[in-house]
Write an enzyme that holds these catalytic residues in place. Structure first.
Site, PDB file in Angstrom:
ATOM      1  CE  LYS A 142      -3.339  -0.864  -0.581  1.00 44.75           C
ATOM      2  NZ  LYS A 142      -3.775  -1.329  -1.928  1.00 44.75           N
ATOM      3  CB  SER A 143       4.227   1.995  -0.286  1.00 44.85           C
ATOM      4  OG  SER A 143       4.184   1.653   1.067  1.00 44.85           O
ATOM      5  N   GLY A 144       2.135   2.463  -3.157  1.00 47.32           N
ATOM      6  CA  GLY A 144       2.224   2.918  -4.533  1.00 47.32           C
ATOM      7  C   GLY A 144       2.778   1.868  -5.465  1.00 47.32           C
ATOM      8  CB  THR A 145       3.080  -1.819  -5.077  1.00 41.47           C
ATOM      9  OG1 THR A 145       3.537  -1.688  -3.733  1.00 41.47           O
ATOM     10  CG2 THR A 145       3.824  -2.948  -5.773  1.00 41.47           C
ATOM     11  CB  THR A 146      -0.848  -0.782  -8.382  1.00 42.09           C
ATOM     12  OG1 THR A 146      -1.168  -1.706  -7.336  1.00 42.09           O
ATOM     13  CG2 THR A 146      -1.562  -1.200  -9.661  1.00 42.09           C
TER      14      THR A 146
ATOM     15  CG  HIS B 197       5.030  -6.396  -0.861  1.00 42.86           C
ATOM     16  ND1 HIS B 197       5.135  -5.113  -1.336  1.00 42.86           N
ATOM     17  CD2 HIS B 197       3.764  -6.823  -1.176  1.00 42.86           C
ATOM     18  CE1 HIS B 197       3.993  -4.762  -1.923  1.00 42.86           C
ATOM     19  NE2 HIS B 197       3.160  -5.778  -1.847  1.00 42.86           N
TER      20      HIS B 197
ATOM     21  CE1 TYR C 182       1.182   6.484  -4.283  1.00 42.04           C
ATOM     22  CE2 TYR C 182       0.555   8.492  -3.111  1.00 42.04           C
ATOM     23  CZ  TYR C 182       0.234   7.441  -3.959  1.00 42.04           C
ATOM     24  OH  TYR C 182      -1.028   7.363  -4.490  1.00 42.04           O
TER      25      TYR C 182
ATOM     26  NE  ARG D 253      -8.695   3.919   0.034  1.00 43.71           N
ATOM     27  CZ  ARG D 253      -8.872   5.030   0.732  1.00 43.71           C
ATOM     28  NH1 ARG D 253     -10.077   5.568   0.814  1.00 43.71           N
ATOM     29  NH2 ARG D 253      -7.863   5.613   1.342  1.00 43.71           N
TER      30      ARG D 253
ATOM     31  N   GLY E 111      -5.574   7.047  -3.847  1.00 45.86           N
ATOM     32  CA  GLY E 111      -4.200   7.275  -4.271  1.00 45.86           C
ATOM     33  C   GLY E 111      -3.688   8.674  -4.028  1.00 45.86           C
TER      34      GLY E 111
END
Length: 343
Positions: free
Chosen positions: A79-83, A151, A238, A304, A306
């Site tokens: 949940k740190s901007g991976t995608t 991760h 991020y 979501r 972002g």
């Protein structure tokens, strides 16, 4: 071999030194805590909390993965901007092959284009009953440069990754937004969620008992490596990427060996990639509205808000102030690393 061993002791054991049944026994003795994101538990492995179900995958990855000098590995805490990072790096590296009109991003989720080493490539598809045997994938046919993601914290990466010339791009995000994003992601299916309230999750997060945590150890492991070996690890924030995506895209491209030419810059290629990979653009794609990349989580759950600073809508000002104070005084003091908490 004594089956009751600490995670540190387990870290020193080569996978080939004990059979599958012994591995099951050893893994069962790792310290455990309550999991989230639909996971039944987390196990303390090599000093970090790993989803129990994928510990065998991690061991196989550590043992069998052979890094190539041209490999590019994207690393992050969940949940740190991976995608977003996956979409950007894939587009940067493959811009000579694809245009916005035919990019694979139109039909594939970014996680399919840049697969996780521990969740996907070394996934336990071949686990047998009462066995921790893991299928070892054949990665030899993947064209160079190979793009992977993980991760796992830096100290637990395979030695071949550390000792090769492969490059690591790491993205971090301020802990308040990570907490909120993780909460929303993990509780989207209330029937599976093991968390009763956000305060409980904040407490566990602060203790380090979150997937691939402690958060601070994870971030600092890559931060320090980026300072010691800037040619090896690129450290991204991020919030910096949201503030000036074009500048950060250029920075990433130069680091991974795909620098934009003057003609590309003047022709708007950098901005084109930045806009194509924006959260809004990716979220609007049909492939990211339906289907599942991983069990229990729909593709749309990876897109979501972002934004930066959404924590103000979910955490009280007093709680946020205490967390920020503790971060600066207890976790990051003397490291030189700072976070931005507002846009």
């Amino acid at each position: 071999m004594n089956p009751i061993q600490s995670s540190v002791e387990l870290a020193r054991i080569n996978e080939n030194e004990f059979d599958d049944q012994q591995k099951v026994v050893v893994l069962s003795q790792l310290p455990k805590t309550k999991g989230f994101l639909g996971l039944s538990s987390l196990s303390l492995y090599q000093g970090f909390w790993c989803p129990s179900k994928i510990v065998p995958n991690v061991i196989s990855f550590q043992t069998h993965f052979q890094a190539h000098d041209q490999d590019i590995i994207l690393a992050s805490k969940p949940k740190s901007g991976t995608t977003w990072l996956k979409a950007l790096v894939f587009s940067i590296v493959n811009r000579a092959r694809y245009t916005p009109s035919n990019t694979p991003l139109l039909i594939s989720n970014p996680h399919q284009l840049v697969p996780f080493l521990e969740f996907t490539l070394f996934a336990d598809h071949a686990i047998h009953k009462n066995s921790a045997a893991v299928k070892v994938p054949d990665l030899s046919g993947i064209p160079s440069p190979r793009l992977f993601s993980t991760h796992i914290p830096y100290p637990s990466l395979p030695e071949s990754v550390k000792n090769s010339k492969c490059r690591i791009v790491y993205i971090c995000r301020n802990p308040l937004d990570v907490i909120v994003s993780s909460w929303h992601f993990g509780t989207q299916d209330r029937t599976r969620s093991q968390w009763t309230n956000m305060e409980e999750y904040v407490d566990k997060f602060w203790k380090g008992e979150a997937a691939f945590g402690p958060f601070w150890d994870h971030v600092l492991s890559y931060w320090r490596e980026s300072l010691e070996k800037p040619e090896k690890v690129l450290f991204l924030r991020y919030e910096d990427m949201k503030e000036d995506t074009v500048a950060q895209v250029k920075r990433i491209a130069e680091f991974v060996g795909f620098r934009f030419s003057d003609e590309e810059e003047s022709g708007g290629v950098v901005r084109q990639i930045s806009e194509m990979c924006s959260l809004k653009s990716l979220k609007d794609l049909e492939v990211n509205k339906t289907g599942k990349f991983m069990p229990n989580f729909e593709n749309k759950s990876y897109f979501r808000k972002g934004g930066v600073g959404d924590w103000v809508n979910h955490l009280s000002a007093s709680l946020a102030k205490r967390i920020i104070s503790k971060v600066n005084e207890e976790k990051l003091k003397g490291s030189g690393l700072t976070f931005k908490y507002e846009s």
